[in-house]
Design a protein around this motif. Structure first.
Motif, PDB file in Angstrom:
ATOM      1  N   PHE A 298       0.812  -1.217   0.000  1.00 33.37           N
ATOM      2  CA  PHE A 298       0.000   0.000   0.000  1.00 33.37           C
ATOM      3  C   PHE A 298       0.847   1.270   0.000  1.00 33.37           C
ATOM      4  O   PHE A 298       0.316   2.373   0.049  1.00 33.37           O
ATOM      5  CB  PHE A 298      -0.923   0.026   1.227  1.00 33.37           C
ATOM      6  CG  PHE A 298      -1.888  -1.127   1.297  1.00 33.37           C
ATOM      7  CD1 PHE A 298      -2.690  -1.443   0.224  1.00 33.37           C
ATOM      8  CD2 PHE A 298      -1.990  -1.891   2.447  1.00 33.37           C
ATOM      9  CE1 PHE A 298      -3.581  -2.492   0.278  1.00 33.37           C
ATOM     10  CE2 PHE A 298      -2.882  -2.943   2.514  1.00 33.37           C
ATOM     11  CZ  PHE A 298      -3.677  -3.249   1.423  1.00 33.37           C
ATOM     12  N   ASP A 299       2.166   1.128  -0.083  1.00 30.16           N
ATOM     13  CA  ASP A 299       3.058   2.283   0.068  1.00 30.16           C
ATOM     14  C   ASP A 299       3.005   3.262  -1.102  1.00 30.16           C
ATOM     15  O   ASP A 299       3.151   4.456  -0.918  1.00 30.16           O
ATOM     16  CB  ASP A 299       4.495   1.819   0.280  1.00 30.16           C
ATOM     17  CG  ASP A 299       4.681   1.141   1.622  1.00 30.16           C
ATOM     18  OD1 ASP A 299       3.784   1.275   2.486  1.00 30.16           O
ATOM     19  OD2 ASP A 299       5.714   0.468   1.803  1.00 30.16           O
ATOM     20  N   ASP A 300       2.825   2.789  -2.311  1.00 30.54           N
ATOM     21  CA  ASP A 300       2.913   3.661  -3.487  1.00 30.54           C
ATOM     22  C   ASP A 300       1.562   4.009  -4.092  1.00 30.54           C
ATOM     23  O   ASP A 300       1.470   4.344  -5.267  1.00 30.54           O
ATOM     24  CB  ASP A 300       3.791   2.997  -4.561  1.00 30.54           C
ATOM     25  CG  ASP A 300       5.222   2.849  -4.100  1.00 30.54           C
ATOM     26  OD1 ASP A 300       5.674   3.706  -3.316  1.00 30.54           O
ATOM     27  OD2 ASP A 300       5.883   1.874  -4.508  1.00 30.54           O
ATOM     28  N   LEU A 301       0.511   3.958  -3.320  1.00 28.41           N
ATOM     29  CA  LEU A 301      -0.815   4.301  -3.840  1.00 28.41           C
ATOM     30  C   LEU A 301      -0.930   5.807  -4.049  1.00 28.41           C
ATOM     31  O   LEU A 301      -0.354   6.593  -3.287  1.00 28.41           O
ATOM     32  CB  LEU A 301      -1.908   3.830  -2.874  1.00 28.41           C
ATOM     33  CG  LEU A 301      -2.058   2.318  -2.716  1.00 28.41           C
ATOM     34  CD1 LEU A 301      -3.095   2.013  -1.655  1.00 28.41           C
ATOM     35  CD2 LEU A 301      -2.423   1.680  -4.028  1.00 28.41           C
ATOM     36  N   PRO A 302      -1.643   6.247  -5.088  1.00 26.85           N
ATOM     37  CA  PRO A 302      -1.821   7.692  -5.285  1.00 26.85           C
ATOM     38  C   PRO A 302      -2.577   8.300  -4.112  1.00 26.85           C
ATOM     39  O   PRO A 302      -3.562   7.741  -3.644  1.00 26.85           O
ATOM     40  CB  PRO A 302      -2.623   7.794  -6.584  1.00 26.85           C
ATOM     41  CG  PRO A 302      -3.122   6.427  -6.883  1.00 26.85           C
ATOM     42  CD  PRO A 302      -2.313   5.447  -6.102  1.00 26.85           C
ATOM     43  N   GLY A 303      -2.104   9.437  -3.643  1.00 33.06           N
ATOM     44  CA  GLY A 303      -2.760  10.126  -2.537  1.00 33.06           C
ATOM     45  C   GLY A 303      -2.427   9.557  -1.179  1.00 33.06           C
ATOM     46  O   GLY A 303      -3.061   9.905  -0.187  1.00 33.06           O
ATOM     47  N   ALA A 304      -1.424   8.695  -1.104  1.00 34.19           N
ATOM     48  CA  ALA A 304      -1.071   8.066   0.172  1.00 34.19           C
ATOM     49  C   ALA A 304      -0.653   9.121   1.191  1.00 34.19           C
ATOM     50  O   ALA A 304       0.098  10.044   0.882  1.00 34.19           O
ATOM     51  CB  ALA A 304       0.065   7.064  -0.031  1.00 34.19           C
ATOM     52  N   GLY A 305      -1.194   9.008   2.389  1.00 38.70           N
ATOM     53  CA  GLY A 305      -0.839   9.924   3.462  1.00 38.70           C
ATOM     54  C   GLY A 305      -1.603  11.226   3.455  1.00 38.70           C
ATOM     55  O   GLY A 305      -1.380  12.078   4.304  1.00 38.70           O
TER      56      GLY A 305
END
Length: 134
Positions: free
Chosen positions: A28-35
Motif C-alpha cells: 500500500f506504500d505507493d498508492l496515489p494520494g497516500a498519506g
C-alpha cells in the motif's frame, strides 16, 4: 488473493490478517494520494452522496430533469433580459426562451411538469424600461 478462508475463522479476522500482511509487504506504500486525506472529506462537510456528486461532475451529467433545467434557464434568461443593454437584446432573449418553453408545453415532459407559460415579451420590455429609468 488466492488464499481461502480457513474453516472456523471469522471472515473479518481473515480479511484483517490479509490486510496486515499486505501492509507489512509494503503493497500500500505507493498508492496515489497516500498519506493525504481524501479531497471529498477534506473539502466539504460529510455528505454520504459525495462520490455520486463527484462522478456526475466528472462525467458532465446534468442532475436536473429537463423541465427543471428549463425553469432555471427561463429564470436566468429573464434576469439577463432585465440587465440587457438594449430593447432588441431583451426581445431576442425572451423570444428565444419562449420557443423552448412552447416546445416543452406541447409535448409530454420527461420529468416533472414545467409549470411555466411563455413570457409576454412586451410586458418584459415594459418592465425593463421601468427598471432602466428608476
Amino acid at each position: 488473493m488466492t488464499e481461502r478462508k480457513p474453516p472456523g475463522m471469522g471472515f473479518e479476522s481473515f480479511v484483517e490478517r490479509q490486510i496486515r500482511a499486505a501492509e507489512a509487504r509494503g503493497e500500500f506504500d505507493d498508492l496515489p494520494g497516500a498519506g493525504r486525506p481524501s479531497r471529498a472529506v477534506a473539502d466539504t462537510a460529510y455528505d454520504e452522496m459525495w462520490w455520486i456528486r463527484q462522478k456526475l461532475a466528472r462525467e458532465g451529467v446534468s442532475v436536473l430533469p429537463p423541465t427543471l433545467a428549463l425553469r432555471k434557464e427561463a429564470e436566468d434568461t429573464l434576469a439577463a433580459a432585465y440587465a440587457a443593454p438594449t430593447e432588441a437584446v431583451v426581445r431576442r432573449l425572451i423570444d428565444g426562451v419562449n420557443v423552448r418553453i412552447r416546445e416543452v408545453m406541447f409535448k409530454p415532459p420527461p420529468g416533472p411538469p414545467l409549470g411555466l407559460k411563455p413570457y409576454d415579451t412586451d410586458a418584459v420590455v415594459a418592465e425593463w424600461r421601468a427598471r432602466r429609468t428608476g
